[in-house]
Scaffold this active site. Structure first.
Site, PDB file in Angstrom:
ATOM      1  N   ASP A  96       0.821  -1.217   0.000  1.00 25.46           N
ATOM      2  CA  ASP A  96       0.000   0.000   0.000  1.00 25.46           C
ATOM      3  C   ASP A  96       0.854   1.266   0.000  1.00 25.46           C
ATOM      4  OD1 ASP A  96      -2.423  -1.258  -0.039  1.00 25.46           O
ATOM      5  OD2 ASP A  96      -2.986  -0.802   2.022  1.00 25.46           O
ATOM      6  N   LYS A 150      -6.007  -0.202  -5.474  1.00 23.39           N
ATOM      7  CA  LYS A 150      -5.953   0.735  -4.342  1.00 23.39           C
ATOM      8  C   LYS A 150      -4.592   0.761  -3.651  1.00 23.39           C
ATOM      9  CE  LYS A 150      -9.803  -0.406  -2.006  1.00 23.39           C
ATOM     10  NZ  LYS A 150     -10.977  -0.227  -1.136  1.00 23.39           N
ATOM     11  N   LYS A 191      -8.025   4.559   9.097  1.00 26.36           N
ATOM     12  CA  LYS A 191      -7.372   3.596   8.210  1.00 26.36           C
ATOM     13  C   LYS A 191      -7.505   4.023   6.747  1.00 26.36           C
ATOM     14  CE  LYS A 191      -7.084  -1.356   7.405  1.00 26.36           C
ATOM     15  NZ  LYS A 191      -5.637  -1.459   7.617  1.00 26.36           N
ATOM     16  N   GLU A 224      -9.709 -12.951   4.940  1.00 24.78           N
ATOM     17  CA  GLU A 224     -10.090 -12.336   3.657  1.00 24.78           C
ATOM     18  C   GLU A 224     -10.538 -13.391   2.636  1.00 24.78           C
ATOM     19  OE1 GLU A 224     -10.600  -9.317   2.626  1.00 24.78           O
ATOM     20  OE2 GLU A 224      -9.606  -7.990   4.057  1.00 24.78           O
TER      21      GLU A 224
END
Length: 351
Positions: A90, A123, A132, A165
């Protein structure tokens, strides 16, 4: 691209790469990474950094960009490489998207969670003002290189974290994946998602599970890469968890916080009459089998209300609540009453 390949192999200019690697991964695999670039005669700079939720900030992005500037990369032909978990991918994605407006980057996930989640989609982002991923953008990588051998060195709890996930996609879209997790969950934890010969009764559960998880994720993300449509099944488990995760750092990992959210939403689905009590119990039993938390003391009724208010602010005034309507099927709802939510919360806490 054959043209690019020819250019790369015939050019007298030395290949150059800037690599950001999580410092824990660097201790385990850094020597192999350096050896690879040296053997291939690639001029390289390796920047090892602590990439955790607590360090996931613009400060770290700016540190990376200072080093990128000093190394002086070509903005189109020398992609930045990120090697690490979801936080590392990220941060580097955001740094690359900002440098010269868009510098290509490559994701190399090293945890199960980043393998099936952060490696997919466009993203990137960092935390800001204790929220977050409050700052970020949509810049897909030029490639994601997936290698499950990295996963063998991560602790069991991190494997379980990634399974949160995977279970999300199973509950939303794929009954077959749910059955795989139910039957092979302990085996996948024990073998750390490595493909093992001599276990015919399990087949290649690791390959099947990760492949289906990624394919179902891509099915959801590809038509809506920039989130123009805010009705997203992949938001299951992500309504309350962002608030919870940041509030109780570092006691819950991302996939664990997502699972606590999913467990509560499973009760909401049952309270609404969308799933039977038996289906609710099957889901919770699967979660426990994957060694995921199904409740956390930090998830108070006040926190849930606050998280859902925040959700309304950022999803066009609608809750857009994904809920299972069976095992492996789901819909998005905008009409869950506070009374139903409170009833579900009380049952959840009681159980």
């Amino acid at each position: 691209d054959p043209q690019q390949l020819e250019l790369a192999t015939t050019s007298t200019r030395k290949l150059r790469r800037f690599i950001v690697i999580d410092e824990v991964v660097d201790k385990l695999y850094g020597s192999k990474v350096r050896e690879y670039f040296e053997e291939n005669n690639v001029q390289h700079k390796i920047l090892a950094l602590p990439t955790t939720e607590e360090t996931k900030s613009m400060d770290l992005v700016l540190n990376i960009l200072q080093e990128v500037q000093d190394f002086s990369i070509d903005r189109r032909t020398e992609p930045i490489i990120a090697i690490g978990g979801g936080v590392c991918l990220d941060i580097v994605g955001l740094a690359a998207s900002l440098y010269r407006r868009r510098t290509p980057y490559i994701r190399v996930p090293t945890t199960l969670l980043s393998y099936v989640d952060a490696s997919v989609g466009a993203k990137n982002g960092v935390n800001f003002l204790q929220c977050k991923n409050k700052l970020g953008g949509y810049t897909p990588p030029v490639a994601s290189f997936l290698d499950r051998s990295f996963i063998q060195s991560i602790p069991r709890r991190h494997i379980s974290n990634g399974l949160g996930e995977i279970l999300k996609m199973a509950l939303m879209k794929h009954k077959g994946l749910f059955d795989l997790l139910k039957s092979h969950g302990k085996y996948l934890l024990d073998t750390k998602f490595q493909s093992c010969s001599g276990f015919a009764d399990h087949g290649d559960a690791a390959l099947q599970t990760t492949r289906i998880a990624i394919e179902t994720m891509l099915e959801e993300l590809a038509p809506n890469l920039w989130e123009d449509d805010l009705d997203r099944l992949v938001d299951f488990g992500h309504l309350i968890s962002p608030e919870l995760e940041m509030r109780v750092l570092p006691s819950l990992m991302h996939g664990e916080a997502v699972n606590v959210d999913m467990a509560f939403m499973t009760y909401v689905a049952h309270a609404r009459g969308l799933i039977a009590a038996e289906e609710r119990e099957q889901i919770l039993q699967c979660m426990r089998g994957l060694e995921l938390p199904v409740w956390h003391s930090g998830c108070s009724w006040a926190l849930i209300k606050r998280a859902l208010r925040e959700r309304l602010r950022h999803s066009g005034g609608q809750p857009r609540m994904p809920l299972p309507t069976g095992l492996g099927v789901a819909e998005i709802f905008n009409d869950t009453s506070e009374e139903t939510l409170e009833k579900a919360y009380k049952l959840w806490v009681r159980d």
